[in-house]
Design a protein around this motif. Structure first.
Motif, short mmCIF file in Angstrom:
data_model
loop_
_atom_site.label_atom_id
_atom_site.label_comp_id
_atom_site.label_asym_id
_atom_site.label_seq_id
_atom_site.Cartn_x
_atom_site.Cartn_y
_atom_site.Cartn_z
N ALA A 550 0.82 -1.22 0.00
CA ALA A 550 0.00 0.00 0.00
C ALA A 550 0.85 1.27 0.00
CB ALA A 550 -0.92 0.00 1.22
N HIS A 551 2.18 1.12 0.05
CA HIS A 551 3.11 2.26 0.13
C HIS A 551 2.84 3.10 1.37
CE1 HIS A 551 3.71 0.79 -3.82
NE2 HIS A 551 2.93 1.63 -4.49
N ILE A 552 2.55 2.38 2.48
CA ILE A 552 2.19 3.02 3.74
C ILE A 552 3.29 2.74 4.77
CG2 ILE A 552 0.58 2.91 5.70
CD1 ILE A 552 -0.44 4.45 3.29
N PRO A 553 3.75 3.76 5.52
CA PRO A 553 4.81 3.54 6.52
C PRO A 553 4.34 2.73 7.72
CG PRO A 553 4.04 5.81 6.60
CD PRO A 553 3.39 5.18 5.40
N VAL A 554 5.29 1.99 8.30
CA VAL A 554 5.02 1.11 9.43
C VAL A 554 5.91 1.52 10.60
CG1 VAL A 554 5.22 -1.26 10.30
CG2 VAL A 554 4.33 -0.84 8.00
N ILE A 555 5.30 1.54 11.80
CA ILE A 555 6.05 1.71 13.04
C ILE A 555 6.06 0.36 13.75
CG2 ILE A 555 6.19 2.93 15.25
CD1 ILE A 555 4.43 5.12 13.93
N MET A 556 7.24 -0.16 14.05
CA MET A 556 7.35 -1.42 14.77
C MET A 556 7.50 -1.12 16.26
SD MET A 556 7.30 -4.72 14.31
CE MET A 556 7.86 -5.07 12.63
N ALA A 557 6.62 -1.71 17.07
CA ALA A 557 6.58 -1.36 18.49
C ALA A 557 6.59 -2.61 19.36
CB ALA A 557 5.33 -0.53 18.79
N THR A 558 6.85 -2.40 20.63
CA THR A 558 6.78 -3.37 21.73
C THR A 558 8.09 -4.14 21.92
OG1 THR A 558 4.40 -3.66 21.30
CG2 THR A 558 5.42 -5.14 22.87
N GLN A 559 8.73 -3.87 23.03
CA GLN A 559 9.88 -4.63 23.55
C GLN A 559 11.12 -4.57 22.67
OE1 GLN A 559 8.01 -8.52 24.34
NE2 GLN A 559 8.03 -8.01 26.51
N VAL A 560 11.25 -3.57 21.82
CA VAL A 560 12.49 -3.42 21.07
C VAL A 560 13.58 -2.94 22.03
CG1 VAL A 560 13.64 -2.23 19.17
CG2 VAL A 560 11.22 -2.89 18.95
#
Length: 631
Positions: A550-560
């Motif tokens: 979808a050419h949509i940005p992603v935020i990766m979260a939790t316990q990084v």
């Protein structure tokens, strides 16, 4: 029929299905913002591709030494066209599709994704793909140097959790972030989490008011730090005395207790005070220090004692009752096979020694929506139960009888106000509560991004966008069109943390793409609880692929890098996990005493990976350390 001919037939069928998808979803695609039209078209093509089993086509292409159709996400149709052209070339046939669109498709898709990402999350630093988002602790409201340290270490976005504190605290955080951004000379955007409805356990009747005053011993039993009491008069602040009385060797906290002021005024250093604790055992305390100005005194004992609100402390013929003791927190102890009752009744639960305990829920609608066979998960999934019966109580409250199916060996404690996840239940609650809507207005007028929790359906997304427009219209009436336009320009991030959100991901994205500044967050914690940990091997990667399509940005979260942030030392596994997370457009770090070091390490990792990898595509740069790997 040759192998190539069979593959061509299967591939043509895939191309036909993929080409038809935008026509089938034309009405929905027409509703997205113009900037997202290419992404919406590619998204429905990707979903069409993934609705077919293309494994035989992949394996057939690989057997011919051609493409395996890996990483089709950025440009689905062009990737299929390229594969078809490879088959044409294999049999010396004319190419079926023009090469120019194929040759430029990936670069064009990358440019669109990077543009959408920069619009939502701001620019990234040189040689990096992923931005670093840092959760601000409450201290960030009043400790500017803390925020500046985050910014200097590499923070590119600041995160405020609106489930905590209030607007005055958030405002000071915002001011400190803007000041730090100015000092380091680069933009730092501010994202705020809207918590959504809280489905949690209700209150539990507190236990008795008893406190344990304990010594610290060596393994051999020798006392190395005494049990310490700080007694103080009503209205006195004992914090300074507590700090001074805390031994560096002590592993037990100093216990503050309230006493009669007149009794305290008669104390003198060196005096001996005695009490009988709640077990009837006599204990002797030595008065170590008295501060008449602060109205505090420090007492030491070389034995442990349990002190309650009816305990009397005597010294030189005078006595005082000890008070200021908080009631003990009560918890339910649940083991596999036990029963408990979840109820709409808001009355505090009474812990029972025998029989099932009835405990309330902060969202009565959730209890009413439960059905027999539904799964109920407590406290991040540490306890799992199944609904075996639903009923009405004599008082007219709705009840769900639960049987525990998973808990720790010997049972697991369940406290008040712990999270409840209901993966099988359609909960009739809006994605934004009244408190969220009030916070939403603050975010829309002070910050850059609103990250919305508890998203389940496209209707939830529509409600978020409608609420933003309502805020804009209110602002227009009071502050004018320019201020309203700023509200409409707020970034919107959907937190993907529920099973319905994952199962309807394509529809959620199409609905969200009606808003120009749009992205998603993979909230791995709640998602893992709902899906089960074994499914988390695949799910985050799948979500990232759909978003890339979808050419949509992603935020990766939790316990990084959570161990690093909390304890100062990363585990080996979480370094690898952080490398995976950096494939997203943004990585979120949570709070911890060593968070600045975590930012620095993640920043260095991001720069290193940014030169060798883009999303799932490895850049085949020369590896200098392997120059003599084969001798």
């Amino acid at each position: 029929m040759s192998v190539a001919d069979k593959l061509r037939t299967r591939l043509t069928d895939l191309i036909t299905a993929v080409e038809a998808a935008p026509h089938e979803h034309a009405a929905r695609i027409s509703q997205v913002a113009p900037v997202h039209r290419p992404g919406a078209v590619n998204l429905v093509r990707y979903m069409a591709l993934r609705s077919h089993d293309a494994v035989q086509v992949q394996e057939g292409l690989s057997s011919l030494g051609a493409t395996s159709l890996s990483h089709p996400e950025p440009a689905v149709l062009e990737r299929l066209h390229a594969a078809h052209n490879v088959l044409d070339a294999f049999e010396s046939a004319p190419l079926s599709y023009p090469m120019q669109p194929i040759a430029t498709a990936y670069a064009s898709a990358d440019d669109i994704l990077e543009s959408n990402t920069a619009t939502l999350l701001g620019p990234t630093q040189e040689d990096t793909h992923a931005r670093i988002m840092v959760t601000l602790p409450a201290e960030a409201a009043d400790d500017y140097e803390l925020v500046l340290g985050f910014a200097q270490a590499g923070m590119e976005l600041a995160r405020i959790n609106c489930a905590h504190d209030d607007e005055s605290v958030w405002s000071r955080m915002v001011d400190n972030v803007h000041r730090a951004a100015h000092e380091v000379g680069r933009e730092i955007l501010i994202s705020c989490d809207l918590a959504g409805p809280k489905v949690r356990t209700g209150d539990i009747t507190p236990g008795p008011a008893v406190v344990r005053v304990r010594v610290t011993r060596k393994p051999s039993g020798e006392v190395i730090a005494p049990a310490t009491l700080v007694v103080h008069a009503p209205g006195a602040d004992p914090s300074a005395t507590i700090a001074a009385a805390t031994s560096p060797l002590a592993q037990r906290p100093v216990v503050p207790l309230l006493v009669d002021a007149a009794w305290l005024n008669n104390l003198r250093p060196g005096a001996v005070a005695t009490l009988r604790d709640v077990r009837g055992r006599k204990r002797t305390f030595l008065v170590d220090a008295v501060d008449s100005q602060a109205q505090t005194a420090v007492l030491h004992c070389t034995q442990n004692s349990y002190i309650g609100t009816k305990t009397v402390l005597e010294c030189e013929g005078k006595a005082t009752s000890l008070s200021g003791i908080a009631p003990l927190e009560q918890k339910l102890r649940l083991a596999v096979g036990d029963h408990a009752i979840l109820t709409t009744d808001a009355a505090p639960a009474v812990v029972r020694d025998e029989g099932p305990t009835t405990i309330g829920c902060t969202a009565p609608e959730a209890v009413r929506a439960l059905g027999v066979g539904h799964t109920v998960l407590f406290d991040d999934g540490s306890i799992e139960a199944t609904v075996v019966e639903t009923r009405e109580s004599a008082a007219g409250e709705h009840e769900a009888v639960l049987e525990v199916t998973r808990a720790g060996i010997g049972g697991t404690n369940l406290a008040a106000h712990k999270g409840i996840n209901l993966p099988d239940t359609d909960i009739p609650l809006p994605s934004l509560t009244a408190e969220d809507l009030a916070a939403f207005r603050f975010v829309a007028t002070h910050c850059d991004i609103a990250a919305v929790s508890f998203i389940r359906t496209p209707d939830d997304v529509a409600f978020v966008l409608e609420s933003l427009e309502a805020i804009a219209q209110d602002v227009a009436a009071t502050d004018g069109a320019e201020a309203a336009e700023r509200v409409r320009n707020l970034g919107i991030v959907l937190k993907i943390e529920t099973i319905p959100a994952y199962e309807q991901l394509g529809s959620l994205l199409l609905e969200g793409m009606r808003h120009p500044k749009f992205g998603i967050m993979i909230a791995r914690g709640d998602l893992a609880v709902e899906l089960g940990f074994e499914k988390m091997v695949q799910v985050p990667g799948r979500i990232m692929k759909v978003a890339e399509a979808a050419h949509i940005p992603v935020i990766m979260a939790t316990q990084v890098l959570e161990n690093l942030a909390k304890n100062g030392l990363p585990s080996r596994a979480e370094i690898t996990d952080a490398g995976y997370a950096l494939r997203a457009e943004c990585v979120m770090l949570n709070k911890g005493p060593h968070i600045t070091e975590a930012i620095q390490i993640l920043d260095r990792m991001s720069r290193k990976l940014g030169r060798t990898r883009l999303k799932n595509r490895q850049k085949l740069r020369q590896i200098g350390s392997w120059e003599h790997a084969l001798g």
